[in-house]
Design a protein around this motif. Sequence first.
Motif, PDB file in Angstrom:
ATOM      1  N   ILE A 182      48.578 128.687  39.971  1.00 19.09           N
ATOM      2  CA  ILE A 182      47.633 128.414  38.899  1.00 19.09           C
ATOM      3  C   ILE A 182      47.297 126.331  39.550  1.00 19.09           C
ATOM      4  N   LEU A 183      49.000 125.982  39.255  1.00 15.75           N
ATOM      5  CA  LEU A 183      48.610 124.785  39.477  1.00 15.75           C
ATOM      6  C   LEU A 183      47.625 124.170  41.392  1.00 15.75           C
ATOM      7  N   MET A 184      48.117 124.827  41.982  1.00 14.43           N
ATOM      8  CA  MET A 184      47.835 123.831  43.268  1.00 14.43           C
ATOM      9  C   MET A 184      46.279 124.501  43.378  1.00 14.43           C
ATOM     10  N   SER A 185      45.526 125.453  42.794  1.00 16.55           N
ATOM     11  CA  SER A 185      44.761 126.029  42.729  1.00 16.55           C
ATOM     12  C   SER A 185      43.842 124.884  42.105  1.00 16.55           C
ATOM     13  N   ARG A 186      44.248 124.679  40.829  1.00 11.45           N
ATOM     14  CA  ARG A 186      42.991 123.801  40.194  1.00 11.45           C
ATOM     15  C   ARG A 186      42.983 122.264  41.125  1.00 11.45           C
ATOM     16  N   ILE A 187      44.601 121.689  41.475  1.00 14.56           N
ATOM     17  CA  ILE A 187      44.480 120.689  42.661  1.00 14.56           C
ATOM     18  C   ILE A 187      43.238 120.716  43.589  1.00 14.56           C
ATOM     19  N   ARG A 188      43.280 121.649  44.823  1.00 15.20           N
ATOM     20  CA  ARG A 188      42.393 122.660  45.622  1.00 15.20           C
ATOM     21  C   ARG A 188      40.910 121.732  44.545  1.00 15.20           C
ATOM     22  N   GLU A 189      40.729 122.516  43.805  1.00 13.05           N
ATOM     23  CA  GLU A 189      39.075 122.478  43.197  1.00 13.05           C
ATOM     24  C   GLU A 189      39.291 121.348  42.755  1.00 13.05           C
ATOM     25  N   LEU A 190      39.746 120.385  42.690  1.00 16.18           N
ATOM     26  CA  LEU A 190      39.579 118.790  41.908  1.00 16.18           C
ATOM     27  C   LEU A 190      39.094 117.956  43.792  1.00 16.18           C
ATOM     28  N   ARG A 191      40.401 118.193  44.181  1.00 17.33           N
ATOM     29  CA  ARG A 191      39.333 117.788  45.677  1.00 17.33           C
ATOM     30  C   ARG A 191      38.493 117.896  45.643  1.00 17.33           C
ATOM     31  N   GLU A 192      38.176 119.278  45.833  1.00 14.95           N
ATOM     32  CA  GLU A 192      36.754 119.858  46.556  1.00 14.95           C
ATOM     33  C   GLU A 192      35.762 119.296  45.821  1.00 14.95           C
ATOM     34  N   GLU A 193      35.666 118.717  44.192  1.00 11.41           N
ATOM     35  CA  GLU A 193      34.574 118.854  43.463  1.00 11.41           C
ATOM     36  C   GLU A 193      34.886 117.638  43.165  1.00 11.41           C
ATOM     37  N   VAL A 194      35.465 116.569  42.906  1.00 18.86           N
ATOM     38  CA  VAL A 194      35.587 115.264  42.631  1.00 18.86           C
ATOM     39  C   VAL A 194      35.936 114.192  43.348  1.00 18.86           C
ATOM     40  N   THR A 195      35.673 112.935  43.557  1.00 14.26           N
ATOM     41  CA  THR A 195      35.342 111.866  44.782  1.00 14.26           C
ATOM     42  C   THR A 195      36.726 111.050  43.649  1.00 14.26           C
ATOM     43  N   ARG A 196      37.690 110.653  45.216  1.00 11.44           N
ATOM     44  CA  ARG A 196      38.719 109.859  43.888  1.00 11.44           C
ATOM     45  C   ARG A 196      38.644 108.812  43.068  1.00 11.44           C
ATOM     46  N   PRO A 197      37.250 107.786  42.691  1.00 11.43           N
ATOM     47  CA  PRO A 197      36.614 107.550  42.190  1.00 11.43           C
ATOM     48  C   PRO A 197      36.599 107.725  40.600  1.00 11.43           C
ATOM     49  N   GLU A 198      35.942 109.035  40.667  1.00 11.35           N
ATOM     50  CA  GLU A 198      35.586 110.310  39.598  1.00 11.35           C
ATOM     51  C   GLU A 198      36.780 110.512  39.206  1.00 11.35           C
ATOM     52  N   LEU A 199      37.761 110.925  39.622  1.00  9.73           N
ATOM     53  CA  LEU A 199      38.992 111.272  39.014  1.00  9.73           C
ATOM     54  C   LEU A 199      39.886 109.766  38.532  1.00  9.73           C
ATOM     55  N   LEU A 200      39.586 108.752  39.098  1.00  8.47           N
ATOM     56  CA  LEU A 200      40.563 107.351  38.837  1.00  8.47           C
ATOM     57  C   LEU A 200      39.892 107.200  37.306  1.00  8.47           C
ATOM     58  N   ASP A 201      38.430 107.525  36.961  1.00 12.96           N
ATOM     59  CA  ASP A 201      37.504 107.106  36.349  1.00 12.96           C
ATOM     60  C   ASP A 201      38.276 107.963  35.127  1.00 12.96           C
ATOM     61  N   SER A 202      38.307 109.121  35.389  1.00 12.56           N
ATOM     62  CA  SER A 202      38.778 110.217  34.589  1.00 12.56           C
ATOM     63  C   SER A 202      40.181 110.395  34.184  1.00 12.56           C
ATOM     64  N   ILE A 203      41.012 109.537  34.480  1.00 13.65           N
ATOM     65  CA  ILE A 203      42.104 109.688  33.848  1.00 13.65           C
ATOM     66  C   ILE A 203      42.565 108.352  33.431  1.00 13.65           C
ATOM     67  N   GLN A 204      41.913 106.974  33.158  1.00 13.65           N
ATOM     68  CA  GLN A 204      41.492 106.443  32.601  1.00 13.65           C
ATOM     69  C   GLN A 204      41.034 106.813  31.191  1.00 13.65           C
ATOM     70  N   GLU A 205      40.236 107.885  30.858  1.00 11.45           N
ATOM     71  CA  GLU A 205      39.450 107.972  29.770  1.00 11.45           C
ATOM     72  C   GLU A 205      40.496 109.099  28.946  1.00 11.45           C
ATOM     73  N   MET A 206      41.118 109.909  29.461  1.00 13.40           N
ATOM     74  CA  MET A 206      42.214 110.605  29.154  1.00 13.40           C
ATOM     75  C   MET A 206      43.183 109.700  28.656  1.00 13.40           C
ATOM     76  N   LYS A 207      43.541 109.049  29.423  1.00  7.55           N
ATOM     77  CA  LYS A 207      44.609 108.100  29.059  1.00  7.55           C
ATOM     78  C   LYS A 207      44.489 107.586  27.503  1.00  7.55           C
ATOM     79  N   ALA A 208      43.186 107.002  27.554  1.00  9.61           N
ATOM     80  CA  ALA A 208      41.966 106.100  26.555  1.00  9.61           C
ATOM     81  C   ALA A 208      42.406 106.593  24.593  1.00  9.61           C
TER      82      ALA A 208
END
Lengths: 116, 170
Positions: free
Chosen positions: B84-110
């Motif tokens: 499940i984890l690997m398929s989710r990681i694959r999905e994120l790498r295909e659909e999201v850019t690195r800056p989007e991922l970083l932004d989202s991580i900051q939002e979730m931390k907040a």
Amino acid sequence: MNGEDRAVEFGPIYLPTLQRIRDLWLDLEPLVDDTAYDDVVAPTELQISFSDGLGDAESARLGIQWSELRMYSFHYVDSDGLNWRFDRHPNTHTPEIHFHPPPDTTTTDANRPVSA
Amino acid sequence: MTETWGDVNEQVKADWKDDTTPFERVCEIVEQTHDGQSAAEIADRALVSEPTARRHCKTLVNTGFAETGQDGQTTLYKRNSDRILMSRIRELREEVTRPELLDSIQEMKAEIRRYEDHYDAVSPEELAQQLDGGETEGWDDLTAWRTTRQNLAVAQAALAYDEVSHQLAV
């Protein structure tokens, strides 16, 4: 979250089941326009858009949550503003599986059991 | 009314049984099993006999689709969480850019910091111990907190995976 009457744990969202639900809708329902998580990176529900709705509504959307504890919520909203849910979650006032009819979808009363 | 709905449930089960093989049903059930369950519990949900459920579960473990746990003498089966984890990681790498991922991580931390401050708790487990039956908003926040904590961990894993594959590609 749209479970305003939840009173015990619902459980974290479980994506494998949401994927299966998405696949089933795409397979079985020609009116499906689009399916997506509410947020790609931080999903809390699956959203399915339809090119038709109940009655005169021209479009509709189902917001679907499913948890690791196999609790769920299906929330229907359409372009005429019709709004209902059917849910399974532990709560203090109705059977675990129940229906929230319009127009009181977001209130705690007027719930109807759906279980056998 | 209640009886009519009960019949609907039974009818759906009967249709499902008509339309699928026992193996397909065991697959579908294991796919949706997050907490480990015994072959007897899987059999009950998949509408198959217990030996059939056990046999198919073992096949699913051998192919990597399912994994096992142990409860005393009883073997428990569930969906393989690494997959499940690997398929989710694959999905994120295909659909999201690195800056989007970083932004989202900051939002979730907040978002998590807001729960920690609001409930004066360091974890959703601690919040669960504070809550009583009727505290609807608290229980909703508990679910949201746990979901966000998982989403954050997966997003961070996707970021780390991305960095590793860049390093290996140099």
